[in-house]
Design a protein around this motif. Structure first.
Motif, PDB file in Angstrom:
ATOM      1  N   ALA A  58       6.439  -1.478  -2.438  1.00  0.00           N
ATOM      2  CA  ALA A  58       7.674  -0.816  -2.851  1.00  0.00           C
ATOM      3  C   ALA A  58       7.369   0.291  -3.864  1.00  0.00           C
ATOM      4  O   ALA A  58       6.353   0.259  -4.554  1.00  0.00           O
ATOM      5  N   ALA A  59       8.280   1.251  -3.961  1.00  0.00           N
ATOM      6  CA  ALA A  59       8.118   2.388  -4.881  1.00  0.00           C
ATOM      7  C   ALA A  59       8.886   2.114  -6.168  1.00  0.00           C
ATOM      8  O   ALA A  59      10.015   1.638  -6.133  1.00  0.00           O
ATOM      9  N   TYR A  60       8.246   2.428  -7.315  1.00  0.00           N
ATOM     10  CA  TYR A  60       8.898   2.203  -8.604  1.00  0.00           C
ATOM     11  C   TYR A  60       8.932   3.485  -9.418  1.00  0.00           C
ATOM     12  O   TYR A  60       8.051   4.344  -9.306  1.00  0.00           O
ATOM     13  N   LEU A  61       9.965   3.587 -10.240  1.00  0.00           N
ATOM     14  CA  LEU A  61      10.158   4.735 -11.143  1.00  0.00           C
ATOM     15  C   LEU A  61      10.439   4.140 -12.515  1.00  0.00           C
ATOM     16  O   LEU A  61      11.433   3.436 -12.679  1.00  0.00           O
ATOM     17  N   ILE A  62       9.557   4.378 -13.483  1.00  0.00           N
ATOM     18  CA  ILE A  62       9.731   3.734 -14.785  1.00  0.00           C
ATOM     19  C   ILE A  62      10.664   4.569 -15.651  1.00  0.00           C
ATOM     20  O   ILE A  62      10.360   5.715 -15.984  1.00  0.00           O
TER      21      ILE A  62
END
Ligand code: COA
Length: 259
Positions: free
Chosen positions: A111-115
């Protein structure tokens, strides 16, 4: 031809900046799967808590006529922005803006994450955990109400909020953030994990090293360098280079302490 469907991203951090990132994602048409947050509701920072009650105008509790609560009267159970009826007291759990909040360990592989956490150190630590869990950084998230000039380059995991202006050939390294109404001048070079807070003005040719933070409404004059993990205080005016791991305040900015 139909546009390619984008995989939903996970926003890491369900605090104030997390909700701001959600606003950017919704404006950009980027689907969001939910939030990841390893803090229990009761352990969140006062800064995060101070954002929370602005969303609570309709909440029940010890609120005044305008829905504003004094800092010490706020209901700790409501901190963390769980929607009404959510449990939300333990790491993860509950929902924010109708989206699930999970512990970061629960992120699906691939999955793609954006902090969406302003502290560069926290972003570094979390990305190590998320990469180890098999996740991947999201494409840069740019609110369409920001202005990006020609030649701007953004690395994976970058976050640019509404009203930001990135001038010609500005370059941002991985997981860097430019918040509301901040300006990054032409040819500026931002390393990884850099945070430019709301209203800050980073002039042309400035270099912000990895982990540097420029506080709200601060100004960094043209061509100066802010060292690794240094912090420029709110409203400071940086006229000379800032050494690594140094906190500077005032106009002209002077060292306050080491970090
Ligand atoms: C610079 C900063 C990190 C200092 O935090 P701190 O180490 O906790 O410092 P303190 O609050 O204990 O203040 C120490 C001294 O510095 C002064 N000071 C703190 N921030 C200052 C600032 N931005 N400009 C001028 N003086 C400042 C305080 O008045 C205090 O002075 P005193 O000892 O004479 O009373 C913080 O105040 C700051 O500006 N952070 C930036 C946050 C920001 O811009 N957020 C935007 C939203 S993302």
């Amino acid at each position: 031809m139909a546009a390619a469907r984008q995989d939903p991203i996970w926003i890491v951090g369900a605090g104030g900046l997390g909700r701001e990132a959600l606003e950017a994602a919704r404006a950009a048409g980027t689907p969001v799967a939910g939030f990841l947050d390893d803090r229990s509701i009761d352990s969140r920072s006062p800064a995060d808590r101070s954002f929370d009650h602005f969303d609570r105008f309709d909440a029940v509790g010890p609120l005044g006529p305008l829905g504003l609560a004094k800092r010490d009267e706020r209901d700790p159970a409501a901190i963390g922005r769980p929607d009404r009826g959510s449990a939300g007291r333990s790491p993860g759990g509950g929902t924010v803006r109708g989206l699930p909040v999970l512990d970061p360990a629960a992120i699906p592989a691939g999955a793609a994450y954006l902090i969406a956490i302003a502290d560069p150190g926290a972003r570094r630590r979390l990305t190590e955990r998320l990469l180890a869990a098999g996740a991947r950084p999201a494409e840069p998230l740019v609110d369409p109400r920001a202005v990006l000039a020609g030649g701007v380059e953004l690395a994976a995991g970058c976050l640019v909020l509404a009203g930001a202006v990135l001038s010609c050939e500005a370059r941002l390294g991985p997981h860097s953030q430019v918040h509301y109404n901040a300006t990054v001048g032409h040819d500026a070079l931002l390393g990884a994990w850099v945070t430019v807070c709301p209203g800050a003005n980073v002039s042309g040719g400035v270099q912000l090293a990895d982990g540097a933070t420029v506080g709200g409404n601060a100004v960094v004059l043209g061509g100066r360098t802010v060292g690794e993990d240094a912090l420029v205080g709110a409203a400071a005016v940086v006229t000379r280079d800032v050494a690594p791991r140094t906190v500077v305040v005032g106009s002209p900015a002077r060292a306050l302490r080491r970090r």
